[in-house]
Scaffold this motif. Sequence first.
Motif, mmCIF file in Angstrom:
data_model
loop_
_atom_site.group_PDB
_atom_site.id
_atom_site.type_symbol
_atom_site.label_atom_id
_atom_site.label_comp_id
_atom_site.label_asym_id
_atom_site.label_seq_id
_atom_site.Cartn_x
_atom_site.Cartn_y
_atom_site.Cartn_z
ATOM 1 N N ARG A 4 5.298 25.270 49.519
ATOM 2 C CA ARG A 4 5.997 24.029 49.843
ATOM 3 C C ARG A 4 5.213 23.194 50.852
ATOM 4 N N GLU A 5 4.678 23.845 51.877
ATOM 5 C CA GLU A 5 3.897 23.119 52.880
ATOM 6 C C GLU A 5 2.626 22.551 52.277
ATOM 7 N N LEU A 6 1.974 23.326 51.406
ATOM 8 C CA LEU A 6 0.748 22.850 50.762
ATOM 9 C C LEU A 6 1.050 21.670 49.852
ATOM 10 N N ASP A 7 2.122 21.776 49.058
ATOM 11 C CA ASP A 7 2.489 20.679 48.159
ATOM 12 C C ASP A 7 2.812 19.413 48.947
ATOM 13 N N ALA A 8 3.501 19.588 50.072
ATOM 14 C CA ALA A 8 3.854 18.434 50.898
ATOM 15 C C ALA A 8 2.599 17.768 51.457
ATOM 16 N N ALA A 9 1.637 18.570 51.895
ATOM 17 C CA ALA A 9 0.396 18.025 52.452
ATOM 18 C C ALA A 9 -0.407 17.301 51.378
ATOM 19 N N VAL A 10 -0.452 17.886 50.181
ATOM 20 C CA VAL A 10 -1.182 17.255 49.070
ATOM 21 C C VAL A 10 -0.530 15.934 48.688
ATOM 22 N N SER A 11 0.798 15.941 48.603
ATOM 23 C CA SER A 11 1.528 14.723 48.240
ATOM 24 C C SER A 11 1.326 13.617 49.274
ATOM 25 N N LYS A 12 1.388 13.983 50.553
ATOM 26 C CA LYS A 12 1.225 12.993 51.627
ATOM 27 C C LYS A 12 -0.190 12.421 51.630
ATOM 28 N N ALA A 13 -1.180 13.302 51.434
ATOM 29 C CA ALA A 13 -2.571 12.845 51.430
ATOM 30 C C ALA A 13 -2.860 11.972 50.213
ATOM 31 N N ALA A 14 -2.305 12.343 49.072
ATOM 32 C CA ALA A 14 -2.518 11.556 47.854
ATOM 33 C C ALA A 14 -1.888 10.174 47.981
ATOM 34 N N LYS A 15 -0.709 10.129 48.586
ATOM 35 C CA LYS A 15 -0.034 8.844 48.784
ATOM 36 C C LYS A 15 -0.825 7.956 49.723
ATOM 37 N N ALA A 16 -1.348 8.540 50.797
ATOM 38 C CA ALA A 16 -2.126 7.769 51.762
ATOM 39 C C ALA A 16 -3.430 7.254 51.149
ATOM 40 N N ALA A 17 -4.000 8.051 50.219
ATOM 41 C CA ALA A 17 -5.265 7.664 49.593
ATOM 42 C C ALA A 17 -5.054 6.797 48.356
ATOM 43 N N GLY A 18 -3.790 6.599 47.979
ATOM 44 C CA GLY A 18 -3.497 5.788 46.803
ATOM 45 C C GLY A 18 -3.820 6.483 45.504
ATOM 46 N N ILE A 19 -3.769 7.812 45.516
ATOM 47 C CA ILE A 19 -4.049 8.591 44.309
ATOM 48 C C ILE A 19 -2.752 8.837 43.565
ATOM 49 N N GLU A 20 -2.752 8.605 42.245
ATOM 50 C CA GLU A 20 -1.553 8.835 41.449
ATOM 51 C C GLU A 20 -1.292 10.318 41.338
ATOM 52 N N ALA A 21 -0.001 10.670 41.263
ATOM 53 C CA ALA A 21 0.398 12.080 41.189
ATOM 54 C C ALA A 21 -0.087 12.730 39.907
ATOM 55 N N GLY A 22 -0.236 11.989 38.841
ATOM 56 C CA GLY A 22 -0.658 12.575 37.574
ATOM 57 C C GLY A 22 -1.110 11.491 36.634
#
Length: 220
Positions: A154-172
């Motif tokens: 859960r912590e890893l997924d949250a960190a990945v999601s937050k970093a992707a959002k900040a970098a403007g990377i689409e989830a999929g």
Amino acid sequence: MPHATASWLVDNTSLSFEQIADFCGLHILEVQAIADDTAATKLTGRDPVRAHEVTQEEIDKGQADPNYRLQMTRGPDQVRRTKGPRYTPVSKRQDKPDGIAWIIRNHPEISDGAIGNLIGTTRTTIAAIRDRSHWNIANITPKDPVTLGLTTQRELDAAVSKAAKAAGIEAGPTDTRLEGDREALIASLRAERDAASRDADVAGSVEDQARALFEDPFRR
């Protein structure tokens, strides 16, 4: 001690991984790793019944109904997360470089600060692994930090999601198959289906003729 509790439930009950993950507050992949013995060290099981966290009746209900969710009698003592680096048991500290290398390789969008919060390490260590100047770089093998027990899914997924959002990377990847002329696409798919059906009918007819000739050779 959710991982130790999950280990005991895997070994001593027939509960599904989903039920165990829900009860222990873990990701289902963490339970799968425990069941497959892919964790870095073999966990010593912790009996939640003897710890008065759940009753045997609750476990029996869960084993009888895969959709049932176990109700905890009382929650485990909460450990308050204080400011500062995350504490990591001595037995797992040697695995930190492997976990850091895995995150750098698979999720380069995560910042060094976020990696430090996840695994409980310093920016100096992360930078050394990133530029391959770490003193033990030859022996570092990227390994999933969740499997190593350094963080939770859960912590890893949250960190990945937050970093992707900040970098403007689409989830999929975005499905664009229905963009443009929808009717033309439907017609094309229907034509392909009809062609496949005709080919199947022709193949079946040829097979029937061959069978008939085999059964009556004088028919030729």
